[in-house]
Design a protein around this motif. Structure first.
Motif, PDB file in Angstrom:
ATOM      1  N   ALA A  43      70.311  76.668 -15.077  1.00 32.58           N
ATOM      2  CA  ALA A  43      70.640  75.550 -15.946  1.00 32.58           C
ATOM      3  C   ALA A  43      69.616  74.419 -15.861  1.00 32.58           C
ATOM      4  CB  ALA A  43      72.022  75.011 -15.579  1.00 32.58           C
ATOM      5  N   ALA A  44      68.532  74.664 -15.130  1.00 26.58           N
ATOM      6  CA  ALA A  44      67.560  73.604 -14.896  1.00 26.58           C
ATOM      7  C   ALA A  44      66.695  73.344 -16.120  1.00 26.58           C
ATOM      8  CB  ALA A  44      66.656  73.982 -13.726  1.00 26.58           C
ATOM      9  N   PRO A  45      66.388  72.070 -16.393  1.00 25.05           N
ATOM     10  CA  PRO A  45      65.501  71.756 -17.512  1.00 25.05           C
ATOM     11  C   PRO A  45      64.058  72.086 -17.159  1.00 25.05           C
ATOM     12  CG  PRO A  45      66.048  69.769 -16.312  1.00 25.05           C
ATOM     13  CD  PRO A  45      66.868  70.874 -15.712  1.00 25.05           C
ATOM     14  N   ILE A  46      63.306  72.542 -18.145  1.00 22.15           N
ATOM     15  CA  ILE A  46      61.900  72.844 -17.934  1.00 22.15           C
ATOM     16  C   ILE A  46      61.083  71.587 -18.173  1.00 22.15           C
ATOM     17  CG2 ILE A  46      59.930  74.198 -18.756  1.00 22.15           C
ATOM     18  CD1 ILE A  46      61.916  76.342 -19.633  1.00 22.15           C
ATOM     19  N   ILE A  47      60.149  71.285 -17.275  1.00 21.72           N
ATOM     20  CA  ILE A  47      59.254  70.150 -17.451  1.00 21.72           C
ATOM     21  C   ILE A  47      57.981  70.669 -18.118  1.00 21.72           C
ATOM     22  CG2 ILE A  47      57.971  68.315 -16.317  1.00 21.72           C
ATOM     23  CD1 ILE A  47      59.891  68.481 -14.008  1.00 21.72           C
ATOM     24  N   PRO A  48      57.722  70.292 -19.352  1.00 18.94           N
ATOM     25  CA  PRO A  48      56.535  70.790 -20.044  1.00 18.94           C
ATOM     26  C   PRO A  48      55.223  70.428 -19.354  1.00 18.94           C
ATOM     27  CG  PRO A  48      58.082  69.813 -21.589  1.00 18.94           C
ATOM     28  CD  PRO A  48      58.551  69.457 -20.211  1.00 18.94           C
ATOM     29  N   HIS A  49      55.181  69.232 -18.737  1.00 20.30           N
ATOM     30  CA  HIS A  49      53.941  68.765 -18.113  1.00 20.30           C
ATOM     31  C   HIS A  49      54.222  68.268 -16.688  1.00 20.30           C
ATOM     32  CE1 HIS A  49      52.177  68.998 -22.106  1.00 20.30           C
ATOM     33  NE2 HIS A  49      53.146  68.232 -22.555  1.00 20.30           N
ATOM     34  N   PRO A  50      54.460  69.176 -15.734  1.00 17.98           N
ATOM     35  CA  PRO A  50      54.767  68.733 -14.359  1.00 17.98           C
ATOM     36  C   PRO A  50      53.647  67.913 -13.751  1.00 17.98           C
ATOM     37  CG  PRO A  50      54.306  71.098 -14.421  1.00 17.98           C
ATOM     38  CD  PRO A  50      54.466  70.653 -15.839  1.00 17.98           C
ATOM     39  N   ASP A  51      52.401  68.219 -14.132  1.00 19.35           N
ATOM     40  CA  ASP A  51      51.287  67.451 -13.598  1.00 19.35           C
ATOM     41  C   ASP A  51      51.314  66.010 -14.091  1.00 19.35           C
ATOM     42  OD1 ASP A  51      50.846  68.631 -16.096  1.00 19.35           O
ATOM     43  OD2 ASP A  51      48.672  68.373 -15.949  1.00 19.35           O
ATOM     44  N   GLU A  52      51.837  65.801 -15.302  1.00 18.54           N
ATOM     45  CA  GLU A  52      51.956  64.444 -15.838  1.00 18.54           C
ATOM     46  C   GLU A  52      52.969  63.638 -15.029  1.00 18.54           C
ATOM     47  OE1 GLU A  52      50.737  62.537 -18.698  1.00 18.54           O
ATOM     48  OE2 GLU A  52      49.095  63.934 -18.380  1.00 18.54           O
ATOM     49  N   LEU A  53      54.044  64.296 -14.592  1.00 15.43           N
ATOM     50  CA  LEU A  53      55.053  63.614 -13.786  1.00 15.43           C
ATOM     51  C   LEU A  53      54.456  63.162 -12.462  1.00 15.43           C
ATOM     52  CD1 LEU A  53      57.881  62.639 -13.148  1.00 15.43           C
ATOM     53  CD2 LEU A  53      58.524  64.986 -12.578  1.00 15.43           C
ATOM     54  N   VAL A  54      53.700  64.040 -11.821  1.00 16.45           N
ATOM     55  CA  VAL A  54      53.053  63.688 -10.559  1.00 16.45           C
ATOM     56  C   VAL A  54      52.068  62.538 -10.777  1.00 16.45           C
ATOM     57  CG1 VAL A  54      51.535  64.501  -8.717  1.00 16.45           C
ATOM     58  CG2 VAL A  54      53.341  65.982  -9.585  1.00 16.45           C
ATOM     59  N   HIS A  55      51.314  62.612 -11.874  1.00 11.77           N
ATOM     60  CA  HIS A  55      50.374  61.532 -12.211  1.00 11.77           C
ATOM     61  C   HIS A  55      51.114  60.212 -12.380  1.00 11.77           C
ATOM     62  CE1 HIS A  55      47.238  59.857 -15.301  1.00 11.77           C
ATOM     63  NE2 HIS A  55      47.111  59.302 -14.117  1.00 11.77           N
ATOM     64  N   ALA A  56      52.263  60.255 -13.058  1.00 12.39           N
ATOM     65  CA  ALA A  56      53.056  59.035 -13.270  1.00 12.39           C
ATOM     66  C   ALA A  56      53.528  58.453 -11.942  1.00 12.39           C
ATOM     67  CB  ALA A  56      54.254  59.347 -14.168  1.00 12.39           C
ATOM     68  N   VAL A  57      53.980  59.321 -11.029  1.00 13.83           N
ATOM     69  CA  VAL A  57      54.430  58.863  -9.716  1.00 13.83           C
ATOM     70  C   VAL A  57      53.296  58.130  -9.004  1.00 13.83           C
ATOM     71  CG1 VAL A  57      55.176  59.602  -7.418  1.00 13.83           C
ATOM     72  CG2 VAL A  57      56.184  60.645  -9.448  1.00 13.83           C
ATOM     73  N   GLN A  58      52.123  58.720  -9.028  1.00 14.84           N
ATOM     74  CA  GLN A  58      50.972  58.116  -8.359  1.00 14.84           C
ATOM     75  C   GLN A  58      50.602  56.768  -8.974  1.00 14.84           C
ATOM     76  OE1 GLN A  58      48.392  61.531  -8.938  1.00 14.84           O
ATOM     77  NE2 GLN A  58      48.493  62.047  -6.768  1.00 14.84           N
ATOM     78  N   GLU A  59      50.594  56.714 -10.308  1.00 12.80           N
ATOM     79  CA  GLU A  59      50.214  55.476 -10.992  1.00 12.80           C
ATOM     80  C   GLU A  59      51.230  54.358 -10.739  1.00 12.80           C
ATOM     81  OE1 GLU A  59      47.531  54.691 -12.253  1.00 12.80           O
ATOM     82  OE2 GLU A  59      46.511  56.468 -12.975  1.00 12.80           O
ATOM     83  N   ILE A  60      52.493  54.710 -10.685  1.00 14.47           N
ATOM     84  CA  ILE A  60      53.519  53.695 -10.442  1.00 14.47           C
ATOM     85  C   ILE A  60      53.449  53.184  -9.011  1.00 14.47           C
ATOM     86  CG2 ILE A  60      56.009  53.285 -10.287  1.00 14.47           C
ATOM     87  CD1 ILE A  60      54.773  53.212 -13.127  1.00 14.47           C
ATOM     88  N   GLU A  61      53.101  54.054  -8.064  1.00 14.06           N
ATOM     89  CA  GLU A  61      52.901  53.582  -6.695  1.00 14.06           C
ATOM     90  C   GLU A  61      51.748  52.579  -6.638  1.00 14.06           C
ATOM     91  OE1 GLU A  61      54.781  54.082  -3.781  1.00 14.06           O
ATOM     92  OE2 GLU A  61      56.017  54.587  -5.504  1.00 14.06           O
ATOM     93  N   THR A  62      50.686  52.868  -7.376  1.00 15.64           N
ATOM     94  CA  THR A  62      49.545  51.950  -7.428  1.00 15.64           C
ATOM     95  C   THR A  62      49.955  50.637  -8.086  1.00 15.64           C
ATOM     96  OG1 THR A  62      47.978  53.795  -7.585  1.00 15.64           O
ATOM     97  CG2 THR A  62      47.197  51.638  -8.295  1.00 15.64           C
ATOM     98  N   LEU A  63      50.748  50.734  -9.134  1.00 16.75           N
ATOM     99  CA  LEU A  63      51.221  49.535  -9.828  1.00 16.75           C
ATOM    100  C   LEU A  63      52.089  48.688  -8.910  1.00 16.75           C
ATOM    101  CD1 LEU A  63      51.423  47.985 -12.538  1.00 16.75           C
ATOM    102  CD2 LEU A  63      53.449  49.363 -13.051  1.00 16.75           C
ATOM    103  N   ASP A  64      52.983  49.331  -8.157  1.00 18.64           N
ATOM    104  CA  ASP A  64      53.860  48.577  -7.270  1.00 18.64           C
ATOM    105  C   ASP A  64      53.073  47.953  -6.120  1.00 18.64           C
ATOM    106  OD1 ASP A  64      56.711  47.869  -6.754  1.00 18.64           O
ATOM    107  OD2 ASP A  64      56.307  48.867  -4.851  1.00 18.64           O
ATOM    108  N   ALA A  65      52.032  48.647  -5.662  1.00 19.28           N
ATOM    109  CA  ALA A  65      51.175  48.087  -4.614  1.00 19.28           C
ATOM    110  C   ALA A  65      50.464  46.841  -5.143  1.00 19.28           C
ATOM    111  CB  ALA A  65      50.157  49.121  -4.155  1.00 19.28           C
ATOM    112  N   MET A  66      50.079  46.867  -6.421  1.00 21.86           N
ATOM    113  CA  MET A  66      49.484  45.682  -7.045  1.00 21.86           C
ATOM    114  C   MET A  66      50.474  44.528  -7.045  1.00 21.86           C
ATOM    115  SD  MET A  66      48.430  45.037 -11.045  1.00 21.86           S
ATOM    116  CE  MET A  66      46.898  45.951 -11.080  1.00 21.86           C
ATOM    117  N   ARG A  67      51.711  44.827  -7.433  1.00 23.35           N
ATOM    118  CA  ARG A  67      52.747  43.790  -7.468  1.00 23.35           C
ATOM    119  C   ARG A  67      52.932  43.159  -6.095  1.00 23.35           C
ATOM    120  NH1 ARG A  67      57.988  43.374  -5.962  1.00 23.35           N
ATOM    121  NH2 ARG A  67      57.945  45.509  -5.151  1.00 23.35           N
TER     122      ARG A  67
END
Length: 220
Positions: A43-67
């Motif tokens: 029943a699990a949803p398929i993530i079309p772009h799993p690499d994009e999700l990982v990229h988003a996680v990394q970018e948000i960590e960088t953004l929060d470090a900026m904050r």
């Protein structure tokens, strides 16, 4: 079909393991239970772009470090914050979020129940549910969900924002807020916080057709 779904999640699992441990924690534990449990995988949803999700996680960590870094410049200061202070400490985070949206074809927002900028108010049920999850579980750092926004399906990643000591300069007791805040934000709700409180969250929506979104932004 089962193998296809498993491979999709195993790919994301492998990518997440390649980034720092803190980022590993950010992806909801349910993601990994999906990988290892065949009953749930069905029943699990398929993530079309799993690499994009990982990229988003990394970018948000960088953004929060900026904050955090910008807020730390207020530590020990005896000067009363002004509009210029907000431009130097708060505005760059918002500008960076807009930049990430434009460059990646994402929708990056800061959302809070106790907001100062009305643009940061939760505007749908998903926003409210996500904030409630963070409120109920102080150990929850981030999680993802499959959602449809403006008739577009995609993956949305949520990451908590906690109140730090330097945040209280502008977000502490109601009567202690800087005068420019009291004058400029008559509907302000972002006060009476304590260190460790949930300030809000970042929300990153990654459309399934993310390449088309980027192309449309380049050639409107």
């Amino acid at each position: 079909m089962l193998n296809l779904i498993q491979k999709s999640f195993q790919k994301l699992h492998h990518l997440v393991l390649s980034i720092p441990v803190k980022l590993f924690v950010l992806i909801s534990f349910s993601l990994f239970s999906i990988v290892w449990s065949p009953a749930i995988v069905l029943a699990a949803p398929i993530i079309p772009h799993p690499d994009e999700l990982v990229h988003a996680v990394q970018e948000i960590e960088t953004l929060d470090a900026m904050r955090t870094g910008l807020a730390s410049t207020l530590e020990g200061s005896t000067e009363v914050p002004t509009k210029q202070t907000m431009k130097e400490v708060c505005r760059p985070v918002g500008m960076k979020a807009m930049e990430l949206s434009k460059e990646n074809g994402w929708q990056v927002k800061q959302i809070a129940n106790k907001y100062r900028n009305p643009d940061h108010a939760p505007n749908n049920l998903h926003d409210k549910i996500a904030l409630a999850k963070f409120e109920q579980n102080s150990e929850l750092i981030g999680f993802w969900d499959r959602e449809t926004i403006n008739q577009e399906t995609g993956t949305r990643y949520y990451r908590r924002i906690d109140v730090e000591a330097t945040c209280l300069v502008c977000h502490g007791l109601k009567d202690s807020r800087p005068q420019f805040v009291q004058d400029g934000y008559p509907q302000d709700l972002a006060y009476n916080f304590k260190v460790g409180d949930l300030r809000g969250m970042y929300a990153v929506f990654i459309p399934d057709d993310v390449k088309k979104v980027i192309q449309d932004s380049v050639n409107p």
